[in-house]
Design a protein around this motif. Structure first.
Motif, short mmCIF file in Angstrom:
data_model
loop_
_atom_site.label_atom_id
_atom_site.label_comp_id
_atom_site.label_asym_id
_atom_site.label_seq_id
_atom_site.Cartn_x
_atom_site.Cartn_y
_atom_site.Cartn_z
N PRO A 1 -45.45 -6.71 -139.10
CA PRO A 1 -44.95 -5.46 -138.37
C PRO A 1 -45.60 -4.42 -139.16
N VAL A 2 -45.92 -3.12 -138.35
CA VAL A 2 -46.52 -2.01 -138.82
C VAL A 2 -45.49 -1.08 -138.67
N ASP A 3 -44.64 -0.26 -139.54
CA ASP A 3 -43.65 0.61 -139.33
C ASP A 3 -44.08 1.94 -139.71
N GLN A 4 -45.34 2.10 -140.27
CA GLN A 4 -45.45 3.53 -140.65
C GLN A 4 -46.64 4.12 -139.93
N ALA A 5 -46.38 4.30 -138.57
CA ALA A 5 -47.35 4.75 -137.60
C ALA A 5 -46.74 5.90 -136.71
N SER A 6 -47.83 6.66 -136.41
CA SER A 6 -47.28 7.63 -135.22
C SER A 6 -47.74 7.29 -133.91
N VAL A 7 -46.61 7.02 -133.12
CA VAL A 7 -46.84 6.26 -131.88
C VAL A 7 -46.41 7.17 -130.65
N GLU A 8 -47.22 7.42 -129.56
CA GLU A 8 -47.00 8.15 -128.60
C GLU A 8 -46.98 7.26 -127.31
N ILE A 9 -45.98 7.49 -126.49
CA ILE A 9 -46.03 6.69 -125.11
C ILE A 9 -46.26 7.53 -124.01
N GLY A 10 -47.07 7.19 -123.23
CA GLY A 10 -47.17 7.99 -121.82
C GLY A 10 -47.00 7.12 -120.55
N VAL A 11 -46.31 7.85 -119.44
CA VAL A 11 -46.14 6.98 -118.41
C VAL A 11 -46.76 7.81 -117.22
N THR A 12 -47.21 7.36 -116.48
CA THR A 12 -47.91 7.90 -114.98
C THR A 12 -46.90 8.66 -114.43
N GLY A 13 -45.61 8.37 -114.09
CA GLY A 13 -44.70 8.93 -113.34
C GLY A 13 -43.39 8.69 -114.02
#
Length: 108
Positions: free
Chosen positions: A45-57
């Protein structure tokens, strides 16, 4: 001169990291949980990251929360219009190829 030991966080692997939703289909105007699971090339597992999630609606309710073990979680509020929507993610500004389809279905 002293020897220094430096530990560096591993980078997330594009082929090992995934995005999922639970459930993938919800009634319009209700919620689902979207989870990104980041793993390195060794499957750790990688716990030190900047994560962005996008959804089309629809709308994401907040920003992804790091819950440990490489998991980043956010709630998705389905739109009031039935349809299929795609969720994707970026790690440290880099788009990853995996996606998940979210479905908003008419209420009963």
């Amino acid at each position: 001169m002293a020897n220094n030991l430096i530990f560096r966080a591993a980078d997330a692997s594009m082929s090992n990291s995934t995005i999922s939703a639970d459930p993938t289909s919800v009634e319009v105007g209700t919620q689902s949980t979207v989870t990104v699971n980041l793993l390195d090339d060794s499957g750790l597992p990688v716990d030190q990251a900047s994560v962005e999630i996008g959804v089309t609606g629809g709308n994401l309710l907040g920003i992804p929360l790091n819950t440990g073990n490489g998991n980043y979680v956010v709630s998705w509020l389905a739109p009031t219009t039935a349809g299929s929507y795609t969720a994707s993610f970026l790690v440290n500004g880099v788009e990853f190829p995996r996606k998940v389809t979210l479905n908003a279905v008419p209420g009963v």
